[in-house]
Design a protein around this motif. Structure first.
Motif, short mmCIF file in Angstrom:
data_model
loop_
_atom_site.label_atom_id
_atom_site.label_comp_id
_atom_site.label_asym_id
_atom_site.label_seq_id
_atom_site.Cartn_x
_atom_site.Cartn_y
_atom_site.Cartn_z
N LYS A 357 0.84 -1.21 0.00
CA LYS A 357 0.00 0.00 0.00
C LYS A 357 0.87 1.25 0.00
O LYS A 357 0.55 2.26 -0.67
N THR A 361 1.05 3.98 -3.02
CA THR A 361 0.75 5.38 -2.73
C THR A 361 1.83 6.31 -3.26
O THR A 361 1.54 7.34 -3.90
N SER A 365 1.56 8.89 -6.48
CA SER A 365 1.75 10.31 -6.17
C SER A 365 2.98 10.90 -6.86
O SER A 365 3.34 12.05 -6.62
N LEU A 395 0.90 9.94 3.05
CA LEU A 395 0.88 8.66 3.77
C LEU A 395 0.00 8.76 5.02
O LEU A 395 -0.68 7.79 5.38
N GLN A 397 -2.69 10.59 5.24
CA GLN A 397 -4.06 10.50 4.72
C GLN A 397 -4.42 9.08 4.32
O GLN A 397 -5.52 8.59 4.61
N THR A 398 -3.46 8.39 3.74
CA THR A 398 -3.69 7.01 3.29
C THR A 398 -4.03 6.09 4.46
O THR A 398 -4.91 5.23 4.35
#
Length: 401
Positions: A357, A361, A365, A395, A397-398
């Motif tokens: 993940k 990400t 990005s 990260l 926010q993820t």
């Protein structure tokens, strides 16, 4: 009588009004039946200003002289705080690291505490309610003054708490441990509790809230450790053993280390084992901590990369100059425009898909990374300095931090 060790950082004692306010707070604690050891840092930017003054004198300062000078910052603070407490009729005793019996080993500017004379502290408590100890400093077997390195006042406080077997409270300008630096990501969450293990990892990877050795000491001696905002009613964070965390997230925090540098070493011959042996011996002798080590060996020879603290660049350059006199084909490139972004969480052990993940990400990005390392509870990436804060926010926010 209840005892506690309290530590106040440089921003907390930056001016006389703050020192007076702390004195009033300490008086209230004493009136409630406590004996206190208060560890203090130098006021505000005092240490930085002392270092700037040195560089106006010389570009190659002697470590013994530098340690002697740097200890004067904390000596001012203990004196000022003691004066303020005596004005309030509180019995207090200011102590340098030497007077407090804090013995150290190692290099003058990166010493480690070897012992603390608790019998001396116990004796002083017979006549004083508060002992004010200068953080960041001690003395070696030769009787020379030493310093504990950046963040050393945290270590002083926890070491004294360990020696006296009492809780330790660290007070600074932040109200606890956040998922990341709120200055980088304003929506960062503050944790009521975090494990010693996760806090050690966050500190080691650049979070900057607590010095890594202090958390390790508290963990080893099972010392309750609290981080809170100075003279604030806001709830802070307790750092506790792993088994006291009831609900665990996969990811606890994202650490951004802007004070790191990256080195790539190329050595195109067959003498690699001899070279590696000499390199790591010299790194150990110089007490330079390195991280994120990767090695490639192929037909072109050896390529070795690692990260290190930017503040140790001068010592590292001297080390490589020494090696080049024997290994003349050695090529070294030091890059100071990178930073390190680390995702940390003890829940990674039991939950799959975290690393993939993170990779996904960063790729989506458009944030390139140049080196990756993992531990049981963290994944770290070297990225361009300009992308460090962006990667941290994305990260967070993820992973809903």
């Amino acid at each position: 009588m209840k005892r506690s060790v309290l530590k106040f950082g440089g921003s907390s004692v930056a001016d006389f009004n703050k020192i007076k306010n702390i004195a009033h707070y300490l008086k209230e604690r004493v009136q409630n039946g406590e004996q206190l050891v208060v560890v203090v840092s130098a006021m505000g930017k005092t240490t930085d200003n002392l270092l700037k003054s040195v560089h106006e004198l010389t570009s190659n300062p002697n470590d013994k002289d530098l340690a002697m000078l740097l200890t004067t910052g904390e000596q001012q603070t203990i004196s000022f705080l003691s004066l303020a407490l005596h004005d309030l009729d509180v019995s207090a005793k200011p102590l340098t690291g030497y007077q407090a019996g804090i013995e150290t080993i190692g290099k003058h500017l990166k010493s480690k505490i070897s012992s603390i004379k608790t019998d001396l502290l116990e004796q002083l408590f017979e006549e004083n309610n508060i002992l004010i100890v200068a953080g960041f400093q001690g003395f070696n077997k030769a009787g020379e003054l030493t310093t504990l390195g950046r963040g050393g006042s945290d270590t002083t406080a926890v070491a004294i708490a360990s020696a006296l077997d009492c809780p330790c409270e660290i007070y600074t300008d932040v109200s606890g441990v956040y998922s990341t630096d709120p200055r980088v990501y304003p929506d960062a969450k503050r944790w009521d509790m975090i494990s010693f293990e996760e806090m050690m990892e966050m500190s080691a990877l650049g979070a900057g809230v607590l010095e890594t050795r202090s958390v390790e000491l508290a963990n080893n001696h099972n010392i309750p450790l609290y981080l809170g905002k100075t003279l604030s009613n806001e709830k802070g964070t307790w750092i506790v053993p792993n088994d006291q965390i009831l609900e665990r997230k996969a990811v606890t925090g994202v650490a951004l280390d802007k004070e790191m540098a990256h080195v790539t070493i190329t050595y195109p011959t067959d003498e690699n084992q001899s070279f590696l042996h000499d390199l790591f011996i010299k790194l150990e002798e110089a007490e330079i901590n390195i991280d994120m080590i990767s090695q490639i060996q192929n037909q072109d020879g050896l390529q070795l990369s690692f990260t290190f603290k930017e503040s140790e660049e001068r010592e590292l350059n001297e080390l490589f100059d020494s090696l080049k006199s024997h290994y003349q084909e050695l090529y070294v490139k030091i890059e100071t425009t990178y930073c390190k972004v680390s995702v940390i969480g003890a829940g990674m052990r039991d939950m799959t898909g975290i690393a993939s993940k993170i990779f996904k990400t960063l790729i989506e990005s458009h944030i390139p990374f140049y080196q990756v390392t993992t531990s049981e509870i963290s994944v770290s990436y070297v990225v361009d300095g300009k992308n460090g804060e962006k990667a941290t926010r994305i990260l967070c926010q993820t992973f809903d931090l």
